[in-house]
Design a protein around this motif. Structure first.
Motif, short mmCIF file in Angstrom:
data_model
loop_
_atom_site.label_atom_id
_atom_site.label_comp_id
_atom_site.label_asym_id
_atom_site.label_seq_id
_atom_site.Cartn_x
_atom_site.Cartn_y
_atom_site.Cartn_z
N LEU A 142 0.85 -1.17 0.00
CA LEU A 142 0.00 0.00 0.00
C LEU A 142 0.89 1.24 0.00
O LEU A 142 1.48 1.57 1.01
CB LEU A 142 -0.83 -0.06 1.28
CG LEU A 142 -2.18 0.58 1.31
CD1 LEU A 142 -3.07 0.03 0.23
CD2 LEU A 142 -2.80 0.32 2.67
N THR A 143 0.98 1.89 -1.16
CA THR A 143 1.85 3.07 -1.24
C THR A 143 1.07 4.32 -0.88
O THR A 143 -0.10 4.44 -1.25
CB THR A 143 2.39 3.20 -2.68
OG1 THR A 143 3.01 1.98 -3.02
CG2 THR A 143 3.39 4.33 -2.80
N GLY A 144 1.72 5.25 -0.22
CA GLY A 144 1.07 6.52 0.10
C GLY A 144 1.58 7.06 1.40
O GLY A 144 1.95 6.29 2.29
N GLY A 175 -8.14 0.59 -4.46
CA GLY A 175 -7.14 -0.28 -3.82
C GLY A 175 -7.77 -1.25 -2.82
O GLY A 175 -7.09 -1.71 -1.91
N LYS A 176 -9.04 -1.58 -3.01
CA LYS A 176 -9.72 -2.47 -2.06
C LYS A 176 -9.04 -3.84 -2.01
O LYS A 176 -8.88 -4.43 -0.95
CB LYS A 176 -11.21 -2.63 -2.43
CG LYS A 176 -11.98 -1.32 -2.32
CD LYS A 176 -13.45 -1.52 -2.59
CE LYS A 176 -13.77 -1.89 -4.03
NZ LYS A 176 -13.38 -0.84 -5.00
N GLU A 177 -8.63 -4.31 -3.19
CA GLU A 177 -8.02 -5.64 -3.22
C GLU A 177 -6.67 -5.63 -2.50
O GLU A 177 -6.33 -6.57 -1.79
CB GLU A 177 -7.87 -6.11 -4.67
CG GLU A 177 -7.25 -7.47 -4.75
CD GLU A 177 -7.63 -8.27 -5.98
OE1 GLU A 177 -8.48 -7.80 -6.78
OE2 GLU A 177 -7.09 -9.38 -6.14
N VAL A 359 -6.77 5.07 -8.23
CA VAL A 359 -5.37 4.64 -8.40
C VAL A 359 -5.19 3.82 -9.69
O VAL A 359 -4.17 3.92 -10.35
CB VAL A 359 -4.89 3.83 -7.17
CG1 VAL A 359 -3.41 3.54 -7.28
CG2 VAL A 359 -5.18 4.61 -5.89
N ARG A 360 -6.22 3.05 -10.04
CA ARG A 360 -6.06 2.26 -11.27
C ARG A 360 -5.89 3.18 -12.47
O ARG A 360 -5.04 2.93 -13.34
CB ARG A 360 -7.27 1.34 -11.47
CG ARG A 360 -7.11 0.55 -12.78
CD ARG A 360 -8.18 -0.48 -13.02
NE ARG A 360 -8.14 -1.54 -12.05
CZ ARG A 360 -9.08 -1.75 -11.15
NH1 ARG A 360 -10.12 -0.94 -11.11
NH2 ARG A 360 -8.98 -2.73 -10.32
N GLU A 361 -6.66 4.24 -12.53
CA GLU A 361 -6.55 5.19 -13.65
C GLU A 361 -5.16 5.82 -13.66
O GLU A 361 -4.53 5.98 -14.71
CB GLU A 361 -7.63 6.27 -13.53
CG GLU A 361 -7.65 7.21 -14.74
CD GLU A 361 -8.61 8.39 -14.60
OE1 GLU A 361 -9.32 8.47 -13.57
OE2 GLU A 361 -8.65 9.22 -15.52
N1 ATP Z 1 -2.13 2.46 -2.32
C1 ATP Z 1 -1.73 1.80 -3.42
N2 ATP Z 1 -0.43 1.56 -3.64
C2 ATP Z 1 0.00 0.93 -4.75
N3 ATP Z 1 -0.81 0.48 -5.71
C3 ATP Z 1 -2.12 0.67 -5.55
C4 ATP Z 1 -2.66 1.31 -4.40
N4 ATP Z 1 -3.99 1.35 -4.52
C5 ATP Z 1 -4.29 0.75 -5.67
N5 ATP Z 1 -3.18 0.33 -6.32
C6 ATP Z 1 -3.12 -0.32 -7.64
O1 ATP Z 1 -4.22 0.13 -8.39
C7 ATP Z 1 -4.90 -0.90 -9.06
C8 ATP Z 1 -6.32 -1.01 -8.55
O2 ATP Z 1 -6.29 -1.48 -7.20
P1 ATP Z 1 -7.33 -2.58 -6.68
O3 ATP Z 1 -7.54 -3.63 -7.71
O4 ATP Z 1 -6.88 -3.00 -5.34
O5 ATP Z 1 -8.60 -1.64 -6.59
P2 ATP Z 1 -10.13 -2.01 -6.28
O6 ATP Z 1 -10.61 -1.01 -5.33
O7 ATP Z 1 -10.22 -3.44 -5.90
O8 ATP Z 1 -10.79 -1.74 -7.67
P3 ATP Z 1 -12.21 -2.29 -8.28
O9 ATP Z 1 -13.28 -1.70 -7.45
O10 ATP Z 1 -12.20 -1.76 -9.65
O11 ATP Z 1 -12.12 -3.77 -8.16
C9 ATP Z 1 -4.08 -2.15 -8.81
O12 ATP Z 1 -3.20 -2.31 -9.89
C10 ATP Z 1 -3.31 -1.84 -7.56
O13 ATP Z 1 -2.08 -2.52 -7.58
#
Ligand code: ATP
Ligand code: MG
Length: 461
Positions: A142-144, A175-177, A359-361
């Motif tokens: 988790l970056t930030g 970043g939920k996953e 973050v994905r975008e």
């Molecule tokens: N805090 C973070 N630090 C590093 N990478 C992040 C962070 N948050 C999200 N990402 C990256 O952004 C992308 C989206 O994150 P993730 O799949 O966890 O989101 P999500 O909330 O599950 O999205 P969705 O609702 O679309 O399923 C992934 O490639 C993940 O590695």
């Protein structure tokens, strides 16, 4: 738990003496007189090992072996071969039998073979768990450095070691996953698999069999019995992603597992018990879904034992520069792109954009720039129009004004505080009232722990 063995032989005397030898060694033993009875026994109950006679009335041993290997290929089978049919025993090994023993039975050989076979099957299932883990796990980082990410890290550190079920909410791509994976990797279950299921990606008619597994013939196309994700996640964590997209029928089943930690496979009669921690995630407002009647209220409250909301990127735009450099480093390592930097004024523009895809975008944007941009340094004039002319974050101090929660909205702060208070109170008892020990265990300064305890009105001796 004792290992169990099924003995299949038509001769009562053989069954009797095998049972005696094996029970003395601590195995649990069941018996079947014919191949047909053995198969129906196996449909209901899974022993750890089968001793199977080659000559049986009706369906013979080799046929039974074929059926077992087709349906339960992981189950080790030891053939019992009569005098003079060693050749058949050898061909049974070729068909996948683990080993064979000869009549008259040698006590020592029976025991050694049984132990070897059980050990073999244990190693096999360990390998399987390992494979599942490698397939499903990506490193969770988790970056930030924003205060919201910091406090999320703290909360993750607190909830991870408890076995509480967690409901993660947040917009797409926040970043939920990653949060779910961090919780798992910091939990006592981290040695066991985290199995992820995307409820939205699986067709409605398959989701039950995906989650709970099925027996052979449970529906057209079910040629083999199969374990479901709940079984694969035993002793580990099941990540139910997009839980808002699950049918009411599946929700009812999940609720039952939640209450009893047991279920039946589709088309099966046997109740299977598992020890699974569930982490669920959704980008839907489940409260709205409840009002619409598409989400069960009781399930919602049970899942929400510990609610965790991942804030949208626009509310923590100070994380953007760090995320960008992290993605550049990571993508360069993966694909060998050339190095790239953004000027300060470009970063300013990027932090003003509101990133509806979160973050994905941002990650996709960085990847695109790495591929398309031929220079070394990106200035504001090189940014694409969807960012420069796209939706912008308004006044920066917006987040400091506490917004009143709309009626019926989830009060995450309150729920989190309640959880924290309860957690600290229990832990304090565990540490026999020692604030210093507790502070060390939860990684807080003693003084800030004191403040928290006081705020929650927890008695300190
Ligand atoms: N805090 C973070 N630090 C590093 N990478 C992040 C962070 N948050 C999200 N990402 C990256 O952004 C992308 C989206 O994150 P993730 O799949 O966890 O989101 P999500 O909330 O599950 O999205 P969705 O609702 O679309 O399923 C992934 O490639 C993940 O590695
Ligand atoms: Mg996701």
């Amino acid at each position: 738990m004792n290992k169990s063995i099924l003995i299949v032989d038509d001769e009562g005397g053989i069954r009797y003496s095998l049972r005696g030898i094996l029970e003395d060694e601590g195995f649990e033993v069941s018996e079947a007189e014919t191949g047909e009875l053995a198969l129906s026994h196996l449909a209901d109950e899974k022993p750890d090992l089968v001793f199977l006679d080659i000559w049986l009335p009706g369906m013979d041993g080799l046929e039974v072996l074929d059926r077992i290997k087709k349906e339960w290929d992981w189950l080790p089978v030891v053939m019992i071969s009569g005098h003079g049919n060693i050749e058949t025993a050898v061909s049974a090994i070729k068909k996948g039998a683990f080993d064979f023993i000869e009549k008259p039975l040698s006590l020592e050989k029976v025991v050694i073979t049984a132990e070897k076979a059980v050990e073999f099957s244990r190693l096999q299932s360990e390998n399987k768990a390992l494979r599942t883990r490698i397939e499903t796990e990506q490193p969770a980082r988790l970056t930030g450095n924003s205060s919201s990410i910091d406090s999320m890290r703290e909360v993750i550190g607190q909830v991870a070691p408890t076995d509480a079920w967690v409901l993660i909410t947040g917009e797409n791509g926040t970043g939920k996953e990653i949060v779910a994976r961090s919780i798992h990797s910091l939990s006592s279950r981290s040695e066991n698999p985290l199995v992820a299921v995307n409820c939205a990606a699986i067709p409605e008619e398959l989701i039950e069999s995906e989650l709970f597994g099925h027996e052979k013939g449970a529906f057209t196309g079910a040629e083999k019995a199969q374990e479901g994700k709940f079984e694969l996640a035993d002793r580990g964590t099941l990540f139910l992603d997009e839980i808002g997209d699950m049918s009411l029928k599946t929700q009812a089943k999940i609720l039952r597992i939640l209450q009893e930690q047991c279920f039946e496979r589709v088309g099966g009669r046997k109740t299977i018990s598992v020890n699974v921690r569930v982490i669920a995630a959704t980008n839907k407002d489940l409260f709205k879904e409840i009002k619409k009647g598409s989400f069960r209220e009781d399930l919602y409250y049970r899942l929400k034992v510990f609610p965790l909301e991942v804030p949208p990127l626009r509310d923590r735009s100070e994380d953007i520069p760090l995320l960008i450099s992290e993605f550049i480093t990571r993508l360069n390592k993966q694909h060998g792109f050339k190095p790239l930097t953004f000027t300060d004024s470009a970063l300013k523009v990027l932090t003003r954009y509101s990133w509806p895809g979160n973050v994905r975008e941002l990650k996709n944007f960085v990847e695109r720039m790495l591929i398309l941009f031929s220079g070394k340094e990106v200035g504001p004039d090189k940014l694409p129009p969807e960012i420069t002319d796209g939706p912008q974050v308004e006044a920066k101090n917006q987040e400091q004004i506490p917004l009143p929660l709309p009626e019926g909205e989830l009060d995450f702060k309150k729920a989190r505080a309640e959880f924290e208070a309860q957690f600290l109170e229990t832990k304090l008892k565990e540490y026999k009232g020692s604030v210093s020990k507790l502070a060390e265990a939860v990684g807080l300064e003693r003084s800030s722990l004191y403040r928290k305890l006081k705020a929650y009105e927890i008695q300190v001796d």
